[in-house]
Design a protein around this motif. Structure first.
Motif, PDB file in Angstrom:
ATOM      1  N   GLY A 187      54.651  45.705  33.102  1.00  0.00           N
ATOM      2  CA  GLY A 187      53.545  44.645  32.937  1.00  0.00           C
ATOM      3  C   GLY A 187      52.712  44.685  31.843  1.00  0.00           C
ATOM      4  O   GLY A 187      51.433  44.342  31.875  1.00  0.00           O
ATOM      5  N   ASP A 188      53.452  45.281  30.767  1.00  0.00           N
ATOM      6  CA  ASP A 188      52.650  45.465  29.226  1.00  0.00           C
ATOM      7  C   ASP A 188      52.948  44.241  28.483  1.00  0.00           C
ATOM      8  O   ASP A 188      53.578  43.570  28.527  1.00  0.00           O
ATOM      9  N   PRO A 189      51.816  44.044  27.442  1.00  0.00           N
ATOM     10  CA  PRO A 189      52.189  42.960  26.649  1.00  0.00           C
ATOM     11  C   PRO A 189      53.321  43.197  25.554  1.00  0.00           C
ATOM     12  O   PRO A 189      53.727  44.393  25.388  1.00  0.00           O
ATOM     13  N   LEU A 190      54.001  42.338  25.092  1.00  0.00           N
ATOM     14  CA  LEU A 190      55.062  42.236  24.035  1.00  0.00           C
ATOM     15  C   LEU A 190      54.559  41.631  22.758  1.00  0.00           C
ATOM     16  O   LEU A 190      53.609  40.684  22.574  1.00  0.00           O
ATOM     17  N   ALA A 214      58.101  38.326  35.898  1.00  0.00           N
ATOM     18  CA  ALA A 214      58.352  37.643  37.417  1.00  0.00           C
ATOM     19  C   ALA A 214      59.306  38.515  38.281  1.00  0.00           C
ATOM     20  O   ALA A 214      58.986  38.584  39.452  1.00  0.00           O
ATOM     21  N   PHE A 215      60.477  38.966  37.631  1.00  0.00           N
ATOM     22  CA  PHE A 215      61.375  39.759  38.314  1.00  0.00           C
ATOM     23  C   PHE A 215      60.682  41.058  38.914  1.00  0.00           C
ATOM     24  O   PHE A 215      60.959  41.626  40.284  1.00  0.00           O
ATOM     25  N   HIS A 216      59.878  41.779  38.233  1.00  0.00           N
ATOM     26  CA  HIS A 216      59.335  42.680  38.542  1.00  0.00           C
ATOM     27  C   HIS A 216      57.812  42.634  39.272  1.00  0.00           C
ATOM     28  O   HIS A 216      57.244  43.707  39.202  1.00  0.00           O
ATOM     29  N   ALA A 223      50.897  36.977  31.126  1.00  0.00           N
ATOM     30  CA  ALA A 223      51.755  37.509  29.961  1.00  0.00           C
ATOM     31  C   ALA A 223      50.969  37.391  28.531  1.00  0.00           C
ATOM     32  O   ALA A 223      50.682  36.315  28.204  1.00  0.00           O
ATOM     33  N   LEU A 224      50.785  38.645  27.883  1.00  0.00           N
ATOM     34  CA  LEU A 224      49.949  38.520  26.427  1.00  0.00           C
ATOM     35  C   LEU A 224      51.232  38.891  25.447  1.00  0.00           C
ATOM     36  O   LEU A 224      51.990  39.780  25.528  1.00  0.00           O
ATOM     37  N   VAL A 225      51.302  37.813  24.543  1.00  0.00           N
ATOM     38  CA  VAL A 225      52.288  37.949  23.527  1.00  0.00           C
ATOM     39  C   VAL A 225      51.644  37.936  22.284  1.00  0.00           C
ATOM     40  O   VAL A 225      50.566  37.163  21.735  1.00  0.00           O
ATOM     41  N   GLY A 226      52.157  38.794  21.356  1.00  0.00           N
ATOM     42  CA  GLY A 226      51.679  38.863  19.873  1.00  0.00           C
ATOM     43  C   GLY A 226      53.121  38.335  19.137  1.00  0.00           C
ATOM     44  O   GLY A 226      54.254  38.688  19.520  1.00  0.00           O
TER      45      GLY A 226
END
Length: 341
Positions: A187-190, A214-216, A223-226
């Motif tokens: 559940g970490d950001p990417l 979602a699967f996990h 979701a946090l995305v950079g």
């Protein structure tokens, strides 16, 4: 939207290592003065980089700044002893008043195999194991653990204890689903590199990341995305920006043709941010529509521009580009420093 200035500390020999490293620290101070949200230092272990020790550089930056978040870009956990990495970064977390943000990854470069005996066959397993032990050490005062790549631990205490609890860890990704899977599992950001190719493979990877969240059992809406950018120069006149940046682009092509046929092609199809303020704003909006990112980075170094041109570009970005994007692309706040300096 949040904005980072990032350096890999390229060293071309024009300045001494001392001068180049001090320049990085000065650039970080300037980035804070301008209002950047974060400053990142990469980790590389071969020429032309001298960024082999991010925690040392970031500690110097921490001593000269007060509020800017301090990013690693990336911390190569596949190469490092996780215990030693924890000790370094827990120390930095305390010295910086809890301003540390880790972006982790396996790293790249042929020198890794020679210096650290890490190979293509085991680098992902090392990265995963390093991440799992590092985060366990961060969470727990006493750790019992065993794995493949370092001696086991029994009721071990690693000091100092960090200031932030927990710490946010991003997973840096180019185009491999292995880093995405590890981020989604926990559940970490990417943080998408978003540099070498057109947007499509990065868009596909971010989509896969959300599916795996979602699967996990994690909510993909959280979701946090950079995302990165491949080149940066903003000027009031777009043609001035393009012509001043063209020699830099062509110099890079001398090391390899890449996937873009010209600077104009890189601006049109890639993440290169070169042009007028409105062109940069429009470009970021187009990428945001495909990636959904809340954080992006720009080049912290002059990168072939004169220092005056680069500083003017950063100032223009913060005065005319960043305020619009902050308003039009809402993002979640970064953590504030834990204590005042």
């Amino acid at each position: 939207m949040k904005f980072l200035a990032i350096t890999l500390i390229v060293h071309n020999g024009a300045k001494s290592p001392r001068e180049r490293l001090r320049e990085v620290v000065d650039n970080a101070v300037f980035a804070e003065e301008l209002g950047f949200d974060g400053f990142g230092v990469g980790e590389r272990h071969e020429r032309p980089f001298i960024s082999s020790s991010p925690p040392v550089v970031l500690s110097n930056i921490a001593a000269r700044t007060r509020t800017i978040r301090l990013f690693t870009a990336v911390t190569t956990l596949s190469l490092l002893d996780p215990v030693r990495a924890f000790e370094d970064y827990a120390t930095l977390d305390n010295l910086s008043d809890g301003r540390l943000e880790l972006i982790v990854g396996k790293g790249n470069g042929a020198a890794q195999a020679q210096l650290f005996h890490v190979t293509a066959e085991d680098q992902w397993d090392r990265n995963r194991e390093g991440y799992e032990l590092f985060t366990k050490l961060w969470r727990e005062d006493k750790v019992t653990w065993s794995g493949r790549f370092r001696p086991s631990l029994t009721d071990a205490e690693a000091l100092p204890r960090p200031l932030q609890q927990p710490i946010r860890i991003w997973h840096g990704s180019a185009t491999s689903k292995a880093s995405v899977e590890l981020a989604a599992q926990h559940g970490d950001p990417l943080f998408s590199a978003n540099v070498t190719n057109p947007v499509e493979p990065y868009e596909e990877l971010v989509k896969h990341y959300r599916e795996r969240l979602a699967f996990h059992g994690h909510d993909p809406a959280t979701a946090l995305v950079g995302a990165g950018s491949a080149g940066f120069y903003v000027h009031e006149e777009s043609q001035v920006a393009i012509e001043r940046y063209r020699p830099i682009f062509e110099a890079r092509r001398a090391y390899g043709p890449g996937v873009f046929s010209s600077l104009e092609d890189a601006i049109e199809r890639g993440s290169t941010l070169v042009g007028s303020p409105q062109q940069i704003i429009d470009k970021v909006h187009r990428y945001h529509a495909r990636l959904g990112h809340e954080v992006m980075h720009v080049q912290a170094d002059a990168d072939g521009l004169t220092d005056k041109q680069h500083r003017a570009s950063l100032e223009l970005f913060q005065s005319e580009v960043a305020p619009v994007l902050r308003r039009e692309i809402p993002s979640r706040p970064f953590p504030a420093p834990v204590v005042s300096a």
